[in-house]
Design a protein around this motif. Sequence first.
Motif, PDB file in Angstrom:
ATOM      1  N   ALA A 325      22.443  19.588   2.789  1.00 52.79           N
ATOM      2  CA  ALA A 325      21.940  20.571   3.647  1.00 52.79           C
ATOM      3  C   ALA A 325      20.484  20.902   3.883  1.00 52.79           C
ATOM      4  O   ALA A 325      20.025  21.271   4.736  1.00 52.79           O
ATOM      5  N   LEU A 326      19.667  20.183   2.617  1.00 46.98           N
ATOM      6  CA  LEU A 326      18.320  20.499   2.598  1.00 46.98           C
ATOM      7  C   LEU A 326      17.405  19.382   3.202  1.00 46.98           C
ATOM      8  O   LEU A 326      16.489  19.722   3.679  1.00 46.98           O
ATOM      9  N   GLY A 327      17.820  17.977   2.737  1.00 48.46           N
ATOM     10  CA  GLY A 327      16.993  16.880   3.011  1.00 48.46           C
ATOM     11  C   GLY A 327      16.510  16.897   4.498  1.00 48.46           C
ATOM     12  O   GLY A 327      15.239  16.694   4.719  1.00 48.46           O
ATOM     13  N   TRP A 328      17.213  17.035   5.458  1.00 43.15           N
ATOM     14  CA  TRP A 328      16.844  16.948   6.888  1.00 43.15           C
ATOM     15  C   TRP A 328      15.821  18.041   7.229  1.00 43.15           C
ATOM     16  O   TRP A 328      14.935  17.916   7.999  1.00 43.15           O
ATOM     17  N   ARG A 329      16.081  19.234   6.838  1.00 46.30           N
ATOM     18  CA  ARG A 329      15.503  20.448   6.954  1.00 46.30           C
ATOM     19  C   ARG A 329      14.061  20.202   6.417  1.00 46.30           C
ATOM     20  O   ARG A 329      13.021  20.512   7.058  1.00 46.30           O
ATOM     21  N   LEU A 330      13.903  19.932   4.937  1.00 44.93           N
ATOM     22  CA  LEU A 330      12.573  19.697   4.345  1.00 44.93           C
ATOM     23  C   LEU A 330      11.859  18.579   4.949  1.00 44.93           C
ATOM     24  O   LEU A 330      10.572  18.855   5.166  1.00 44.93           O
ATOM     25  N   ALA A 331      12.429  17.604   5.117  1.00 46.40           N
ATOM     26  CA  ALA A 331      11.681  16.533   6.037  1.00 46.40           C
ATOM     27  C   ALA A 331      11.174  16.872   7.104  1.00 46.40           C
ATOM     28  O   ALA A 331      10.106  16.534   7.374  1.00 46.40           O
ATOM     29  N   ALA A 332      11.758  17.655   8.006  1.00 52.43           N
ATOM     30  CA  ALA A 332      11.213  18.116   9.231  1.00 52.43           C
ATOM     31  C   ALA A 332      10.181  19.171   8.999  1.00 52.43           C
ATOM     32  O   ALA A 332       9.101  19.050   9.932  1.00 52.43           O
ATOM     33  N   VAL A 333      10.289  20.083   8.080  1.00 56.60           N
ATOM     34  CA  VAL A 333       8.937  21.053   7.814  1.00 56.60           C
ATOM     35  C   VAL A 333       7.848  20.254   7.456  1.00 56.60           C
ATOM     36  O   VAL A 333       6.871  20.464   7.699  1.00 56.60           O
ATOM     37  N   VAL A 334       8.107  19.441   6.375  1.00 59.30           N
ATOM     38  CA  VAL A 334       6.982  18.308   6.146  1.00 59.30           C
ATOM     39  C   VAL A 334       6.208  17.602   7.290  1.00 59.30           C
ATOM     40  O   VAL A 334       4.917  17.738   7.306  1.00 59.30           O
ATOM     41  N   ALA A 335       6.918  17.205   8.213  1.00 57.67           N
ATOM     42  CA  ALA A 335       6.600  16.654   9.254  1.00 57.67           C
ATOM     43  C   ALA A 335       6.044  17.366  10.342  1.00 57.67           C
ATOM     44  O   ALA A 335       5.712  16.906  11.370  1.00 57.67           O
ATOM     45  N   GLY A 336       6.059  18.826  10.371  1.00 61.13           N
ATOM     46  CA  GLY A 336       5.587  19.670  11.263  1.00 61.13           C
ATOM     47  C   GLY A 336       6.721  19.831  12.516  1.00 61.13           C
ATOM     48  O   GLY A 336       6.348  20.342  13.494  1.00 61.13           O
ATOM     49  N   GLU A 337       7.749  19.517  12.073  1.00 60.59           N
ATOM     50  CA  GLU A 337       8.977  19.215  13.342  1.00 60.59           C
ATOM     51  C   GLU A 337       9.694  20.563  13.041  1.00 60.59           C
ATOM     52  O   GLU A 337      10.702  20.801  13.947  1.00 60.59           O
ATOM     53  N   ALA A 338       9.567  21.418  12.080  1.00 55.32           N
ATOM     54  CA  ALA A 338      10.214  22.648  11.893  1.00 55.32           C
ATOM     55  C   ALA A 338       9.466  23.693  11.323  1.00 55.32           C
ATOM     56  O   ALA A 338       8.517  23.262  10.461  1.00 55.32           O
ATOM     57  N   GLY A 339       9.880  24.974  11.516  1.00 53.05           N
ATOM     58  CA  GLY A 339       9.294  26.097  10.751  1.00 53.05           C
ATOM     59  C   GLY A 339       9.636  26.338   9.279  1.00 53.05           C
ATOM     60  O   GLY A 339      10.778  25.836   9.082  1.00 53.05           O
ATOM     61  N   ASN A 340       8.837  26.646   8.554  1.00 53.86           N
ATOM     62  CA  ASN A 340       9.292  27.022   7.245  1.00 53.86           C
ATOM     63  C   ASN A 340      10.529  27.811   7.174  1.00 53.86           C
ATOM     64  O   ASN A 340      11.300  27.952   6.028  1.00 53.86           O
ATOM     65  N   GLU A 341      10.921  28.655   8.075  1.00 54.23           N
ATOM     66  CA  GLU A 341      12.131  29.570   7.999  1.00 54.23           C
ATOM     67  C   GLU A 341      13.415  28.722   8.131  1.00 54.23           C
ATOM     68  O   GLU A 341      14.329  29.168   7.738  1.00 54.23           O
ATOM     69  N   ALA A 342      13.165  27.301   8.430  1.00 50.85           N
ATOM     70  CA  ALA A 342      14.365  26.435   8.420  1.00 50.85           C
ATOM     71  C   ALA A 342      14.681  26.521   6.921  1.00 50.85           C
ATOM     72  O   ALA A 342      15.979  26.431   6.736  1.00 50.85           O
ATOM     73  N   LEU A 343      14.032  26.477   6.024  1.00 49.58           N
ATOM     74  CA  LEU A 343      14.560  26.751   4.493  1.00 49.58           C
ATOM     75  C   LEU A 343      15.254  27.799   4.137  1.00 49.58           C
ATOM     76  O   LEU A 343      16.040  27.928   3.293  1.00 49.58           O
ATOM     77  N   ASP A 344      14.767  29.078   4.793  1.00 49.64           N
ATOM     78  CA  ASP A 344      15.459  30.437   4.714  1.00 49.64           C
ATOM     79  C   ASP A 344      17.063  30.101   4.831  1.00 49.64           C
ATOM     80  O   ASP A 344      17.961  30.648   4.475  1.00 49.64           O
TER      81      ASP A 344
END
Length: 513
Positions: A325-344
């Motif tokens: 559940a984490l890998g795709w979200r964190l990769a998107a956050v690092v790439a600027g494709e998702a907001g940090n809130e996705a990790l919440d």
Amino acid sequence: MADGQPFPARRPPGLDAPEPRHPVAIVGAGPVGLLAALELARFGCPSVLLDDNDRVCEGSRAICWSKRSLEIMDRVGLGEGMARMGVTWKVGRTFHGDSKVFEFDLLPEDGHKMPAFVNLPQHEVERMLVERAEAEPLVDLRFRNRVAAVRQDASGATLAVETDFGPYELSAGWLLACDGARSPIRRAMGLDFDGELFEERFLIADIAMDHDMPDERHFWFEPTFHPGQSALMHKQPGGIYRIDLQLGWDADPDAERTPEIVIPRIEKVVGHRDFRLEWTSVYTFHCRRLARFRHGRVLFVGDSAHVVSPFGARGGNGGLQDVDALGWRLAAVVAGEAGNEALDHWDAERQHAADENIANSSRATRFMTPREGAERVYRDQVLRLAARAPFARPMVNSGRLSAPCAYPAKGAEAALPEVSAPGRVAPDAPLPDGWLSERLRGWTLLGIGARPPRAEGMARVTAPAEGPLAERYLGAAARAVILVRPDGVVAARWDRAPSAAEAEAERDALLCR
């Protein structure tokens, strides 16, 4: 490695020049940390992975890998290898005394690439993961790198690292603490678990022997070979068998690990002395977790975030699902494709999963080791009834085996069939050219009897409205389009062909952008 040979420890670049800032640092090269590095690499995100050891784990430790874990490992190229190496099983039999009272089949239907469960020692899984990580250019794997201190600010975390070559500092935008149930990072941050400690001890013993046990799970309540207690037996590859024996809270853990005490106990189970003791451990039950798993730029994953009693195989499998559940979200956050809130959102989902695992593990533990009074009366009556009354047999609880939880999701309540409702892992099914699970490796629009739209950044899979796939996804509907997340979880469902804008809006909501 499994034979005790160390992995090489290399001089880190931070000793000779300023260490470059890493997008992600991972601490702990067990199955969870290694998979996290490989999952991030799958989405193009580099990471540095630190471990204070230079060998795979001692003993078999976690051995039962669920269908979901095999599907997750298949994405990084290891699922089929694990299935080939391990002992495949799906049937469990439960006994009271010497009489069978209940059995279950974890995967009664055909049409899935992966089996229900595979038994494979954790050290073999770690070895496979290390080999894959060493071959992955986006993973910087460093053995004998011990994290001595951690500090963080709004932009990332800085680690003080000690090595055989000297100390250095390393900074990263995000830190994954995959450093186990006794997590030094959790302790350094002053965090602790909430939950329950059960006053019970079990012995684990791995033995090598010739035996004709079928490829099944066997659990005994009050067997004649271990009166008044419980026992569990699993088959592993290479003629190795895992035996768990309930000892009681008053048992001395150090004494119970000695061969002088272990060997006579095992002899009573297997009925002969023709076996070799491979590994032993004594453990207590814990069902506990952190109040939350994200703390600023530090994310706790696997046993560092939550622990459960081992019956049900929810520990290691739950940790791999954390990564899933984490890998795709964190990769998107690092790439600027998702907001940090996705990790919440990740934190909330995995807290929900941890609570489900803890609830199932706690119920099983109370049934297996009931306290005097109502708990024992209930357990004993259920076991007596199960011998002659079919309705009581499902109440016999020797551990509800690991399965992926259903995340709370919009539209889940009304969706049919339930097995593929939003929030659930998309069930596998055969396709003309392979398996559905092989096609769900990123954002995917699955059209069944309908053509999915061409949406930005999404793969499309089209299948006919017939066969096992249609049975698992359509219910009474004539057609459907399913949006599947990169971790294979159903994100949204339409009983028609949605527009590209509708599909993209559902994805963007999950990415918090």
